[in-house]
Scaffold this motif. Structure first.
Motif, short mmCIF file in Angstrom:
data_model
loop_
_atom_site.label_atom_id
_atom_site.label_comp_id
_atom_site.label_asym_id
_atom_site.label_seq_id
_atom_site.Cartn_x
_atom_site.Cartn_y
_atom_site.Cartn_z
N ALA A 1 -8.80 5.37 10.87
CA ALA A 1 -9.37 5.55 9.69
C ALA A 1 -9.56 4.56 9.00
CB ALA A 1 -9.00 6.82 9.10
N ALA A 2 -10.53 4.27 8.24
CA ALA A 2 -10.57 3.11 7.11
C ALA A 2 -11.19 3.35 5.78
CB ALA A 2 -11.39 1.89 7.95
N GLY A 3 -10.64 2.49 4.88
CA GLY A 3 -11.14 2.77 3.50
C GLY A 3 -10.78 1.67 2.70
N PRO A 4 -11.34 1.52 1.42
CA PRO A 4 -11.11 0.39 0.52
C PRO A 4 -9.42 0.30 0.24
CG PRO A 4 -12.83 1.87 -0.31
CD PRO A 4 -12.29 2.65 0.81
N GLU A 5 -8.97 -0.73 0.24
CA GLU A 5 -7.55 -0.93 -0.01
C GLU A 5 -7.07 -0.36 -0.96
OE1 GLU A 5 -4.30 -4.54 0.21
OE2 GLU A 5 -6.13 -5.01 0.86
N ALA A 6 -7.74 -0.54 -2.03
CA ALA A 6 -7.47 0.10 -3.27
C ALA A 6 -7.11 1.49 -3.46
CB ALA A 6 -8.15 -0.22 -4.54
N SER A 7 -7.79 2.51 -2.40
CA SER A 7 -7.76 3.79 -2.32
C SER A 7 -6.72 4.37 -1.31
CB SER A 7 -9.08 4.44 -1.89
OG SER A 7 -10.12 3.96 -2.88
N LEU A 8 -6.07 3.56 -0.74
CA LEU A 8 -5.26 4.03 0.37
C LEU A 8 -3.69 4.39 -0.07
CD1 LEU A 8 -6.09 1.64 3.50
CD2 LEU A 8 -7.20 3.62 2.59
N GLY A 9 -3.64 4.13 -1.53
CA GLY A 9 -2.14 4.88 -1.88
C GLY A 9 -2.23 6.12 -2.13
#
Length: 173
Positions: A106-114
């Motif tokens: 999966a993928a997403g904005p780096e800032a949201s992966l916390g």
């Protein structure tokens, strides 16, 4: 009240005696067959979902498209799921003392992966199990967590999360 599992925890199913599921190895990872063009500018990660049979008879397991939902960030937005690179469990007979693992990219904005939430609805022997939720995050912002003065609870949460991930991964090879 229902509480989510922490990534790495096993979840036993009462309705399917002997079956248990675990979401684990939530980590930043590039997909094996290359990035999807639709994920441009997003950060990829992978997560594994393992089904283990501790019962005394085999079960036919389905863990396919639509049975795993991944949400990211504080608002619970849907992550981009790379179906081409992901590996699902489609009608596999899991015999006693055996496991089967699905790998999801999966993928997403780096800032949201916390903050990553993974919801799984297992189908075993053509019967649906209840949905279960696992909560975790990807340690991409380790420096940022300790950089904010007064964020003791954030640092403690990061340390607890890291400890639980390390403990959960010790039993797997």
């Amino acid at each position: 009240m229902y509480e989510p599992n922490v990534v790495g925890d096993w979840q036993e199913y009462d309705e399917h005696a002997g079956l248990r599921v675990r979401v684990h190895r939530l980590e930043a990872a590039e997909p094996p067959r290359g990035r999807d063009d639709a994920a441009e500018g997003l950060t990829y990660f992978s997560v594994r979902v393992t089904v283990e049979n501790r019962g005394d008879r085999h079960s036919t397991i389905h863990l396919e498209d639509g049975q795993i939902d991944v949400r990211i960030g504080p608002d619970g937005e849907a992550a981009f799921i790379d179906w081409r690179n992901s590996q699902f469990i489609e009608g596999f007979d899991v015999y006693p003392l055996r496991r089967a693992t699905a790998v999801l990219y999966a993928a997403g904005p780096e800032a949201s992966l916390g903050q990553v939430d993974v919801q799984v609805q297992l189908r075993a022997d053509d019967e649906w199990a209840d949905r279960r939720l696992w909560a975790g995050g990807i340690g991409l912002h380790e420096e940022a967590v300790g950089a904010h003065p007064g964020c003791v609870s954030d640092r403690l949460a990061h340390q607890v999360s890291k400890f639980l991930r390390d403990q959960a991964e010790e039993g797997t090879a």
